[in-house]
Design an enzyme around this catalytic site. Structure first.
Site, PDB file in Angstrom:
ATOM      1  N   LYS A 134       0.973  -1.473   0.001  1.00  0.00           N
ATOM      2  CA  LYS A 134       0.501   0.041   0.120  1.00  0.00           C
ATOM      3  C   LYS A 134       0.987   1.061   0.037  1.00  0.00           C
ATOM      4  CE  LYS A 134      -4.303  -0.040   2.092  1.00  0.00           C
ATOM      5  NZ  LYS A 134      -4.976  -0.505   3.491  1.00  0.00           N
ATOM      6  N   GLN A 135       0.275   2.505  -0.119  1.00  0.00           N
ATOM      7  CA  GLN A 135       1.596   3.252  -1.146  1.00  0.00           C
ATOM      8  C   GLN A 135       0.216   4.402  -0.256  1.00  0.00           C
ATOM      9  OE1 GLN A 135       3.893   5.094  -2.845  1.00  0.00           O
ATOM     10  NE2 GLN A 135       3.863   6.868  -2.389  1.00  0.00           N
ATOM     11  N   ALA A 187       3.081   7.364   4.689  1.00  0.00           N
ATOM     12  CA  ALA A 187       3.741   6.403   4.506  1.00  0.00           C
ATOM     13  C   ALA A 187       3.780   4.596   3.495  1.00  0.00           C
ATOM     14  CB  ALA A 187       3.635   5.479   5.566  1.00  0.00           C
ATOM     15  N   ARG A 188       4.606   4.241   3.290  1.00  0.00           N
ATOM     16  CA  ARG A 188       4.106   3.160   2.210  1.00  0.00           C
ATOM     17  C   ARG A 188       4.277   2.159   3.321  1.00  0.00           C
ATOM     18  NH1 ARG A 188       7.113   6.202  -1.655  1.00  0.00           N
ATOM     19  NH2 ARG A 188       9.330   5.786  -1.137  1.00  0.00           N
ATOM     20  N   LYS A 241       6.537  -0.524   7.765  1.00  0.00           N
ATOM     21  CA  LYS A 241       5.702   0.621   7.519  1.00  0.00           C
ATOM     22  C   LYS A 241       6.757   1.896   7.919  1.00  0.00           C
ATOM     23  CE  LYS A 241       2.261   3.855   9.271  1.00  0.00           C
ATOM     24  NZ  LYS A 241       1.426   4.484  10.302  1.00  0.00           N
ATOM     25  N   ASP A 270      -7.498   7.778  13.405  1.00  0.00           N
ATOM     26  CA  ASP A 270      -7.790   7.497  12.598  1.00  0.00           C
ATOM     27  C   ASP A 270      -8.478   5.968  12.061  1.00  0.00           C
ATOM     28  OD1 ASP A 270      -5.741   6.151   9.441  1.00  0.00           O
ATOM     29  OD2 ASP A 270      -8.050   7.340   9.445  1.00  0.00           O
TER      30      ASP A 270
END
Lengths: 237, 175
Positions: free
Chosen positions: A22-23, A27-28, A42, A144
């Site tokens: 995931k990007q 962060a990636r 991460k 979040d």
């Protein structure tokens, strides 16, 4: 010193071998191997649009906050991925890879359609409310809260619901009821927009939250205030 | 019997672990470590829950070593320090390093792939019975580990003792 600079600027070799899953803007996320185990890495990559020294300080602080929040949650019995290693040079966090799990978001979508589904969802909502109450009692603000950031460990679906909270990237420690209220507001917005017609389920969640924490009534009151404040809300009067 | 593992993050390094019980010459071994006759970390196995715990400590030590950011003076003392949940160096050595009266020892070696490591050489110096590192759980004092790492009963709901220990080791610099 030159050597350390070189080490800092190059992309760590272990990321080249890992598989990016995931990007995001911040962060990636990769999946890789670490000490014989499958891990999630991460990486808070450098933001070139920021001034370099500001970027370094901010990134370091965010990494530290994330890791601190995870430890604090675990100490209180709230399931979060184990931190195996933190590379403060490249701002990478090596976390336990939670296998055999489904995000609450992906769980709710099909279950909502079935008849017996609604009962399971009620139990799930209760469990979520309970866990969030525990988290807020520890003064951890997730920052979040969405159904994509909660994982269900696929064990006994009906009896012991095993929930894992992930992505503590925006989390911090705070005792303020305002912050806790906002945390719940974020979840409410995300929940109701991702899963239409689930007002009753979210109500159950809040009820469970209230009965699981002594400080809850104050937080719910704040939540009501925050709701009135939100976007496209008239502050007139 | 001894366990070797190449660090994924530092592929040129290999970590070798050996475990011995019924140890008779702890004092002698400690002297050998001090005068560098044995180049390795001599650890008290009662504090070790699993070989993974050692790998986590060794990985962090090599990372800090390569970046010039170690808190202690050598790679081996850094491994011992990393096992500790606190940032007090002398306390770490006292609790995790072997003492003269210990009857078991966990030996950790880190070496470059290019160097040949003579494991038998080290085994010969130990007066004890070598057992598989997986058997360390027989020697673990779980009660002391829980007390030292301050593992709350609540925490055992979300993971194993190893998870609690490793998490603290990884986050102690900012916790």
């Amino acid at each position: 010193m030159a050597e350390t600079d070189v080490l800092r600027k190059q992309v760590p070799s272990y990321l080249a071998e890992a598989q990016m899953i995931k990007q995001g803007a911040e962060a990636r996320v990769y999946r890789g191997r670490f000490l014989g185990r499958s891990v999630i890495i991460k990486e808070r990559f450098p933001k070139l649009y920021r001034h370099p020294s500001v970027d370094e300080k901010l990134t370091r602080r965010r990494t530290a906050q994330e890791v601190r929040s995870i430890l604090r949650c675990r100490r209180a019995g709230i399931n979060a991925p184990v931190v195996y290693f933190v590379d403060y040079n490249n701002h990478c966090i090596f976390l336990e890879d939670i296998v055999h799990s489904v995000s609450v978001r992906d769980y709710i979508v099909p279950v909502q359609a079935t008849v017996q589904g609604t009962e399971h969802l009620q139990t799930l909502a209760e469990k979520i409310g309970e866990i969030l109450a525990q988290m807020h009692d520890e003064d951890v603000i997730h920052g979040d809260l969405t159904t994509s950031n909660m994982l269900l460990l696929s064990k006994a679906e009906h009896k012991n619901i095993n929930l894992v909270l992930i992505d503590f990237g925006l989390s911090y420690i705070s005792a303020l009821t305002e912050d806790k209220g906002v945390d719940l507001y974020v979840l409410e917005k995300a929940f109701l927009s991702t899963h239409p017609n689930t007002e009753a389920i979210f109500e159950r969640l809040l009820k469970s939250y209230t009965s699981s924490s002594k400080k809850a009534p104050a937080v719910i009151k704040k939540l009501d205030e925050v709701r009135l404040r939100g976007r496209k809300r008239s502050m007139v009067g | 019997m001894h366990r070797m593992h190449d660090l994924e993050l530092f592929p040129e390094y290999t970590v070798t672990q050996l475990l011995f019980k019924d140890l008779k010459n702890a004092a002698e071994l400690r002297k050998m470590a001090v005068n560098s006759e044995i180049r390795g970390a001599l650890i008290n196995p009662t504090m070790i829950v699993d070989a993974f715990q050692i790998l986590v400590a060794a990985n962090k030590a090599v990372h800090l070593y390569k970046n010039g950011k170690m808190k202690t003076r050598s790679l081996y003392s850094e491994i011992i320090f990393n096992l500790s949940p606190t940032n007090n160096i002398s306390e770490a050595f006292k609790r995790f390093g072997i003492s003269d009266t210990d009857n078991a020892v966990y030996i950790v070696l880190v070496h470059n792939k290019e160097e040949t490591l003579n494991v038998d050489d080290i085994i010969a110096k130990v007066d004890g019975q070598q057992i598989d590192v997986d058997q360390v759980s027989e020697l673990t004092d779980a009660a002391i580990v829980k007390k030292l790492y301050k593992v709350a009963p609540m925490e055992e709901r979300c993971g194993s003792l190893l998870d609690a220990v490793v998490c603290r080791m990884a986050t102690k610099d900012v916790a």
